[in-house]
Scaffold this motif. Sequence first.
Motif, mmCIF file in Angstrom:
data_model
loop_
_atom_site.group_PDB
_atom_site.id
_atom_site.type_symbol
_atom_site.label_atom_id
_atom_site.label_comp_id
_atom_site.label_asym_id
_atom_site.label_seq_id
_atom_site.Cartn_x
_atom_site.Cartn_y
_atom_site.Cartn_z
ATOM 1 N N THR A 157 0.831 -1.206 0.000
ATOM 2 C CA THR A 157 0.000 0.000 0.000
ATOM 3 C C THR A 157 0.865 1.255 0.000
ATOM 4 O O THR A 157 0.556 2.251 -0.669
ATOM 5 C CB THR A 157 -0.927 -0.010 1.231
ATOM 6 N N VAL A 158 1.960 1.215 0.745
ATOM 7 C CA VAL A 158 2.892 2.347 0.753
ATOM 8 C C VAL A 158 3.451 2.572 -0.646
ATOM 9 O O VAL A 158 3.520 3.705 -1.149
ATOM 10 C CB VAL A 158 4.040 2.098 1.757
ATOM 11 N N THR A 159 3.826 1.478 -1.314
ATOM 12 C CA THR A 159 4.461 1.583 -2.631
ATOM 13 C C THR A 159 3.476 2.013 -3.708
ATOM 14 O O THR A 159 3.774 2.901 -4.527
ATOM 15 C CB THR A 159 5.086 0.227 -3.022
ATOM 16 N N VAL A 160 2.289 1.400 -3.715
ATOM 17 C CA VAL A 160 1.332 1.648 -4.797
ATOM 18 C C VAL A 160 0.513 2.909 -4.556
ATOM 19 O O VAL A 160 0.315 3.726 -5.473
ATOM 20 C CB VAL A 160 0.401 0.422 -4.957
ATOM 21 N N GLN A 161 0.045 3.111 -3.344
ATOM 22 C CA GLN A 161 -0.854 4.213 -3.052
ATOM 23 C C GLN A 161 -0.149 5.455 -2.488
ATOM 24 O O GLN A 161 -0.758 6.521 -2.404
ATOM 25 C CB GLN A 161 -1.932 3.763 -2.042
ATOM 26 N N GLY A 162 1.126 5.319 -2.093
ATOM 27 C CA GLY A 162 1.805 6.440 -1.455
ATOM 28 C C GLY A 162 1.173 6.778 -0.121
ATOM 29 O O GLY A 162 1.120 7.945 0.285
ATOM 30 N N PHE A 163 0.706 5.762 0.572
ATOM 31 C CA PHE A 163 -0.017 5.926 1.844
ATOM 32 C C PHE A 163 0.732 5.150 2.909
ATOM 33 O O PHE A 163 1.001 3.949 2.750
ATOM 34 C CB PHE A 163 -1.449 5.392 1.689
ATOM 35 N N LYS A 164 1.100 5.814 4.019
ATOM 36 C CA LYS A 164 1.891 5.170 5.065
ATOM 37 C C LYS A 164 0.994 4.267 5.917
ATOM 38 O O LYS A 164 0.572 4.614 7.019
ATOM 39 C CB LYS A 164 2.581 6.217 5.937
ATOM 40 N N ALA A 165 0.683 3.089 5.378
ATOM 41 C CA ALA A 165 -0.199 2.154 6.069
ATOM 42 C C ALA A 165 0.513 1.544 7.274
ATOM 43 O O ALA A 165 1.665 1.121 7.191
ATOM 44 C CB ALA A 165 -0.636 1.043 5.122
ATOM 45 N N VAL A 166 -0.189 1.513 8.397
ATOM 46 C CA VAL A 166 0.380 1.035 9.649
ATOM 47 C C VAL A 166 0.006 -0.426 9.871
ATOM 48 O O VAL A 166 -1.160 -0.807 9.725
ATOM 49 C CB VAL A 166 -0.125 1.890 10.832
ATOM 50 N N ALA A 167 1.009 -1.242 10.223
ATOM 51 C CA ALA A 167 0.785 -2.650 10.568
ATOM 52 C C ALA A 167 1.606 -2.959 11.808
ATOM 53 O O ALA A 167 2.829 -3.023 11.745
ATOM 54 C CB ALA A 167 1.181 -3.561 9.416
ATOM 55 N N ASP A 225 -2.316 1.096 21.854
ATOM 56 C CA ASP A 225 -0.884 1.167 22.148
ATOM 57 C C ASP A 225 -0.068 0.531 21.020
ATOM 58 O O ASP A 225 0.966 1.072 20.601
ATOM 59 C CB ASP A 225 -0.610 0.459 23.480
ATOM 60 N N LEU A 226 -0.546 -0.611 20.494
ATOM 61 C CA LEU A 226 0.154 -1.262 19.386
ATOM 62 C C LEU A 226 0.165 -0.377 18.143
ATOM 63 O O LEU A 226 1.178 -0.287 17.437
ATOM 64 C CB LEU A 226 -0.506 -2.604 19.074
ATOM 65 N N VAL A 227 -0.955 0.284 17.874
ATOM 66 C CA VAL A 227 -1.059 1.146 16.695
ATOM 67 C C VAL A 227 -0.116 2.341 16.829
ATOM 68 O O VAL A 227 0.576 2.719 15.860
ATOM 69 C CB VAL A 227 -2.516 1.605 16.504
ATOM 70 N N GLN A 228 -0.071 2.940 18.007
ATOM 71 C CA GLN A 228 0.800 4.102 18.205
ATOM 72 C C GLN A 228 2.272 3.734 17.999
ATOM 73 O O GLN A 228 3.028 4.477 17.349
ATOM 74 C CB GLN A 228 0.601 4.665 19.619
ATOM 75 N N LYS A 229 2.676 2.603 18.524
ATOM 76 C CA LYS A 229 4.069 2.175 18.368
ATOM 77 C C LYS A 229 4.382 1.866 16.902
ATOM 78 O O LYS A 229 5.473 2.190 16.409
ATOM 79 C CB LYS A 229 4.329 0.957 19.237
ATOM 80 N N ALA A 230 3.431 1.260 16.200
ATOM 81 C CA ALA A 230 3.652 0.951 14.787
ATOM 82 C C ALA A 230 3.728 2.219 13.959
ATOM 83 O O ALA A 230 4.548 2.333 13.029
ATOM 84 C CB ALA A 230 2.529 0.055 14.269
ATOM 85 N N GLU A 231 2.903 3.203 14.271
ATOM 86 C CA GLU A 231 2.906 4.461 13.523
ATOM 87 C C GLU A 231 4.225 5.204 13.727
ATOM 88 O O GLU A 231 4.776 5.790 12.785
ATOM 89 C CB GLU A 231 1.731 5.329 13.979
ATOM 90 N N ALA A 232 4.754 5.142 14.938
ATOM 91 C CA ALA A 232 6.012 5.839 15.225
ATOM 92 C C ALA A 232 7.183 5.189 14.492
ATOM 93 O O ALA A 232 8.149 5.863 14.108
ATOM 94 C CB ALA A 232 6.281 5.832 16.719
ATOM 95 N N LYS A 233 7.098 3.873 14.252
ATOM 96 C CA LYS A 233 8.180 3.159 13.582
ATOM 97 C C LYS A 233 8.060 3.188 12.061
ATOM 98 O O LYS A 233 9.041 2.910 11.363
ATOM 99 C CB LYS A 233 8.198 1.692 14.035
ATOM 100 N N ALA A 234 6.868 3.493 11.557
ATOM 101 C CA ALA A 234 6.645 3.424 10.108
ATOM 102 C C ALA A 234 7.522 4.415 9.371
ATOM 103 O O ALA A 234 7.713 5.561 9.814
ATOM 104 C CB ALA A 234 5.178 3.687 9.811
ATOM 105 N N ASP A 235 8.069 3.968 8.251
ATOM 106 C CA ASP A 235 8.913 4.851 7.434
ATOM 107 C C ASP A 235 8.054 5.882 6.744
ATOM 108 O O ASP A 235 6.931 5.579 6.277
ATOM 109 C CB ASP A 235 9.649 4.041 6.379
ATOM 110 N N PRO A 236 8.509 7.114 6.649
ATOM 111 C CA PRO A 236 7.720 8.139 5.938
ATOM 112 C C PRO A 236 7.603 7.812 4.452
ATOM 113 O O PRO A 236 8.483 7.199 3.871
ATOM 114 C CB PRO A 236 8.516 9.424 6.172
ATOM 115 N N VAL A 237 6.504 8.272 3.884
ATOM 116 C CA VAL A 237 6.284 8.058 2.449
ATOM 117 C C VAL A 237 7.111 9.032 1.652
ATOM 118 O O VAL A 237 7.193 10.216 1.965
ATOM 119 C CB VAL A 237 4.789 8.234 2.115
ATOM 120 N N GLY A 238 7.717 8.543 0.543
ATOM 121 C CA GLY A 238 8.452 9.435 -0.337
ATOM 122 C C GLY A 238 9.952 9.348 -0.147
ATOM 123 O O GLY A 238 10.473 8.627 0.656
#
Length: 243
Positions: A105-115, A230-243
């Motif tokens: 999703t990050v690659t195709v949509q340019g959207f920083k999807a959190v997992a 809590d899991l979502v917040q930690k995943a969002e903080a670790k996610a690589d920025p788009v671009g």
Amino acid sequence: MPENESVSSPEPVADSAAQQPGNAAPQSQGAEPQQAGRAPLPGEPGFKAPLTQGQLKRMNQTIKGMIISVLLTFAVVLPIIFLNPGSTKETYEKRIDAQEIAQQTVTVQGFKAVAPDFPKDFYANKAQWNAGAADGVGYWELGIVGKLDGEEHYVQMMQAEKANASWIALATDGSVPTGESVTVDSTNWQVRTQPGSSAEKTVLTTSLDGYTFILTGDQGDDAFLKKTADLVQKAEAKADPVG
């Protein structure tokens, strides 16, 4: 005997056979009795004209057409049934590689999807990108299953970039803010509920790094919702920025 006395002649006695009850009246001479077991002739009641060769041919064609239609229906339906078996316990426990789909999703949509990185007894059973064709708000969706205190729970996570209050209410089936909030590791999550529904839900919403996050779970699953937040917040903080 005197001359003027007349002797009355006896009246004719009716035929005893005609007076006996149950005896049928004699048939008139002009009627012709119908022979038992004989098929009706043309003009007589019950007569049915035989089908012509053209009628028989059309009837056969109709029957053949019905048989072909039934066979074609089975040919279409049976593969679908065999390829889509009924829901089983394994169907609901299907585990999805959410991180791999999020990266696509990050690659195709340019959207920083959190997992999130799930702990033991946690997993994703759904991970997909929704384009939002109707309202223009695309969003990333996860189904998160986990056990807490020996009980299994489920939370739906939605992540959108262009969300607004109207879209949040629509996406959460008419939920409304309660005026309360839940703090998870210094992040405030607004609490919303779905009033009037048969199975009421609790909804948590917050904004992180320009994205709106929505968590929806059953009422009473507050501890599991906070754990998922809590899991979502930690995943969002670790996610690589788009671009």
